[in-house]
Enzyme design. Sequence first.
Site, PDB file in Angstrom:
ATOM      1  N   LYS A  57      14.911 -37.021 110.034  1.00 37.46           N
ATOM      2  CA  LYS A  57      16.120 -36.793 110.945  1.00 37.46           C
ATOM      3  C   LYS A  57      17.459 -37.683 110.378  1.00 37.46           C
ATOM      4  CE  LYS A  57      14.013 -35.777 115.223  1.00 37.46           C
ATOM      5  NZ  LYS A  57      13.577 -36.133 116.542  1.00 37.46           N
ATOM      6  N   ARG A  89       5.209 -37.664 114.699  1.00 36.31           N
ATOM      7  CA  ARG A  89       5.436 -36.174 114.448  1.00 36.31           C
ATOM      8  C   ARG A  89       6.148 -35.890 113.268  1.00 36.31           C
ATOM      9  NH1 ARG A  89       9.396 -32.729 115.527  1.00 36.31           N
ATOM     10  NH2 ARG A  89       8.896 -30.694 116.326  1.00 36.31           N
TER      11      ARG A  89
HETATM   12  N1  PMM Z   1      12.132 -33.653 117.686  1.00 37.04           N
HETATM   13  C1  PMM Z   1      12.318 -32.478 117.523  1.00 37.04           C
HETATM   14  C2  PMM Z   1      11.566 -31.555 118.034  1.00 37.04           C
HETATM   15  N2  PMM Z   1      10.668 -31.745 118.917  1.00 37.04           N
HETATM   16  N3  PMM Z   1       9.380 -33.461 119.975  1.00 37.04           N
HETATM   17  C3  PMM Z   1       9.122 -34.816 120.147  1.00 37.04           C
HETATM   18  N4  PMM Z   1       8.286 -34.936 121.191  1.00 37.04           N
HETATM   19  N5  PMM Z   1       9.814 -35.637 119.919  1.00 37.04           N
HETATM   20  C4  PMM Z   1      10.778 -35.488 118.862  1.00 37.04           C
HETATM   21  O1  PMM Z   1      11.305 -36.207 118.311  1.00 37.04           O
HETATM   22  C5  PMM Z   1      11.084 -33.989 118.542  1.00 37.04           C
HETATM   23  C6  PMM Z   1      10.572 -33.041 119.007  1.00 37.04           C
HETATM   24  C7  PMM Z   1      13.401 -32.051 116.399  1.00 37.04           C
HETATM   25  O2  PMM Z   1      12.968 -31.960 115.044  1.00 37.04           O
HETATM   26  P1  PMM Z   1      12.544 -30.890 114.103  1.00 37.04           P
HETATM   27  O3  PMM Z   1      13.634 -29.895 114.102  1.00 37.04           O
HETATM   28  O4  PMM Z   1      12.392 -31.502 112.950  1.00 37.04           O
HETATM   29  O5  PMM Z   1      11.217 -30.264 114.732  1.00 37.04           O
END
Ligand code: PMM
Length: 276
Positions: free
Chosen positions: A204, A245
């Site tokens: 991020k 994640r």
């Molecule tokens: N961040 C993204 C998408 N889904 N879900 C959860 N539970 N927590 C997060 O911080 C989160 C998420 C955005 O990140 P990406 O685009 O790298 O998937």
Amino acid sequence: MGIVNVTPDSFSDGGRWFDPERALAHGLALLDEGADILDVGGESTRPGAARPAVEEEMRRVLPVVRELVAAGATVSVDTMRAEVAAHAVEAGAALVNDVSGGLADPAMLPLMARAGTPYVLMHWRGHSAGMQANAVYGDVVTDVVDELRARVDAALHAGVPGDCLIVDPGLGFAKHVEHNWRLLGRLREVAALGRPVLVGAARKSFLGHLLADPETGRPRPAHLRDAATSAVSVLAAAQGAWCVRVHDVASTADAVRVTARWGLESVATPLPMPQS
Ligand code: PMM
């Protein structure tokens, strides 16, 4: 938790796994790297992103969920829509990851009350298009914990079983750089809600800012943030996070294994005390 974004526009890997065949191969590779759960999403939540239609979101995620489940994976579906979640659970998804914490779709909590699968409630203050304007807090940690507690209460009130609930501070969602660091530094206050905690720091932009080029001030590109991500994984795991994640599973899986071993070692084998 390994990330499988079946999107054309996610911030760090948009488009790479948009083709279902490639998404499937990517998910299988993440399993080999040591992922316990694969999180399949069809909507980019990057700041400013436009939403796909519900039919398009289902077209993206359902075949990939189905194939990964058939391959033996534990699959999570990353969606704010009850209709997508319901079809994904029917296709075998074992967990629903809702970045809106049940706020985006009034049908989501009633669905989760019936589905009986684990459910991630993330801290959220509105859709991506305008969310950074909502990054206004008194004390960010207190505010996020209070708002998460309210979502937990709403879920319980709707009939979602308490032992299904997982909370997530929502790094990068209506958060400025400093807000993310405060939430990480005080993660134990999120854990004090008494629910398993999921942390999504991977690649991020607050990591990009930390690692900015000292000469130009330009943030480190997203694909060069994995070492920093595994450092966050270690520290989050040490503070009791249930799950991290990430995109690069290999580095985080090793880092988390070291953290677990370190903790067990210190419990099992107390340090020798000097003799007096
Ligand atoms: N961040 C993204 C998408 N889904 N879900 C959860 N539970 N927590 C997060 O911080 C989160 C998420 C955005 O990140 P990406 O685009 O790298 O998937």
